[in-house]
Design an enzyme around this catalytic site. Structure first.
Site, short mmCIF file in Angstrom:
data_model
loop_
_atom_site.label_atom_id
_atom_site.label_comp_id
_atom_site.label_asym_id
_atom_site.label_seq_id
_atom_site.Cartn_x
_atom_site.Cartn_y
_atom_site.Cartn_z
N ARG A 1 0.82 -1.17 -0.06
CA ARG A 1 0.17 0.01 -0.09
C ARG A 1 0.73 1.12 -0.02
O ARG A 1 1.80 1.43 0.71
CB ARG A 1 -0.90 -0.02 1.24
CG ARG A 1 -1.91 -0.90 1.17
CD ARG A 1 -2.96 -0.34 2.15
NE ARG A 1 -2.68 0.00 3.56
CZ ARG A 1 -3.42 0.30 4.52
NH1 ARG A 1 -4.72 0.38 4.27
NH2 ARG A 1 -3.04 0.80 5.42
N THR B 1 -1.06 7.59 -0.30
CA THR B 1 -2.51 7.23 -1.12
C THR B 1 -3.07 6.15 -0.55
O THR B 1 -4.35 5.85 -0.68
CB THR B 1 -2.56 6.86 -2.60
OG1 THR B 1 -1.64 5.78 -3.06
CG2 THR B 1 -1.51 8.11 -3.21
N ASP C 1 0.37 -3.33 11.92
CA ASP C 1 0.70 -3.58 10.84
C ASP C 1 1.38 -5.23 10.80
O ASP C 1 2.07 -5.50 11.38
CB ASP C 1 2.02 -2.75 10.54
CG ASP C 1 2.47 -3.16 8.77
OD1 ASP C 1 2.56 -1.90 8.25
OD2 ASP C 1 2.72 -4.39 8.61
N ASP D 1 4.87 -6.11 9.46
CA ASP D 1 5.91 -5.67 10.35
C ASP D 1 5.93 -6.70 11.59
O ASP D 1 6.90 -7.06 12.15
CB ASP D 1 5.68 -4.42 10.87
CG ASP D 1 6.17 -3.23 10.04
OD1 ASP D 1 7.14 -3.78 8.73
OD2 ASP D 1 5.80 -2.11 10.03
#
Ligand code: PRP
Ligand code: URA
Length: 214
Positions: A109, A113, A205, A208
């Site tokens: 991603r 944006t 995340d 991560d």
């Protein structure tokens, strides 16, 4: 929108899945445990997502007699993780179907944006003959899943399932609208996206936390 009414959406309710998702969310869950939980949840979800695999009767001889008994028909399953975080779910499905082929779709991603950026696609052939299970623990805006499935369809994929551990309502709605033919399996439907398009309460995340990056 009532997702439980949608024929192509299954929100899992098994207490083992719910329990393990709570452990995943915990900010104190370290990388090693996080990876194990992702794999275990994928196995539990796979049990549900693969319940319609076709069977064929084969002859088997028991210690008492010979009979016809069902086995999975053919070897036509493809597992396709969306890189990176989907990788964490692959072994969980291979625990159920060790002979499945594995393709990969690379997407990330854009941090500004939130749109998906493609960087890799390699799928096992003949992709059009396979049941394809796309894996990604997180369905946030839905952009990555929609794009990955579009790529698979462009390559000829026809029978597609999508498995995520946590979904936001926004992403689930988008995926349902853009690919109504895809069966979607969700471990938990969370409340909403925040202003950075992160799922709340979510787990942070996923990539991560699986790979120990920041
Ligand atoms: C995460 C996640 C999904 C995507 C979901 O990947 O694994 O692929 O975000 O967000 P979306 O529904 O809004 O598209 P990320 O882009 O962080 O890449 P990574 O797995 O390489 O870290
Ligand atoms: N990707 C993640 O890993 N987590 C989110 O909450 C949203 C997108």
């Amino acid at each position: 929108m009532d997702f439980t009414e949608m024929e192509n959406v299954t929100i899992l309710t098994h207490p083992l899945i719910k329990h393990k998702i709570t452990m995943l969310r915990d900010v104190n869950t370290g990388t090693n445990e996080f990876r194990k939980l992702i794999e275990e949840i994928a196995t539990l979800m796979g049990y549900e997502a693969l319940r319609d695999l076709p069977l064929k009767d084969v002859e088997v001889t028991t210690p008492l007699e010979t009979c016809m008994s069902p086995m999975i028909a053919g070897r036509k399953l493809a597992i396709v993780p969306i890189l990176r975080a989907g990788l964490g779910m692959v072994q969980g499905i291979l625990n159920l179907t060790p002979t499945a082929k594995v393709g990969h779709i690379g997407l990330y991603r854009d941090p500004e944006t939130h749109e998906p950026v493609e960087y890799y696609c390699k799928l096992p052939s003949p992709i059009e003959e396979r049941t394809i299970v796309v894996l990604d623990p997180m369905l946030a805006t839905g952009g990555s899943a929609v794009d990955a499935i579009m790529q698979i369809k462009k390559h000829g994929g026809r029978t597609i399932k999508f498995m995520c551990i946590i979904a936001a309502p926004e992403g689930l709605q988008k995926l349902h609208e853009e690919h109504p033919d895809v069966q979607i399996y969700v471990g938990n439907l969370d409340r909403e996206l925040n202003e950075h398009a992160y799922i709340c309460p979510g787990l942070g995340d996923a990539g991560d936390r699986i790979f120990g990056t920041k």
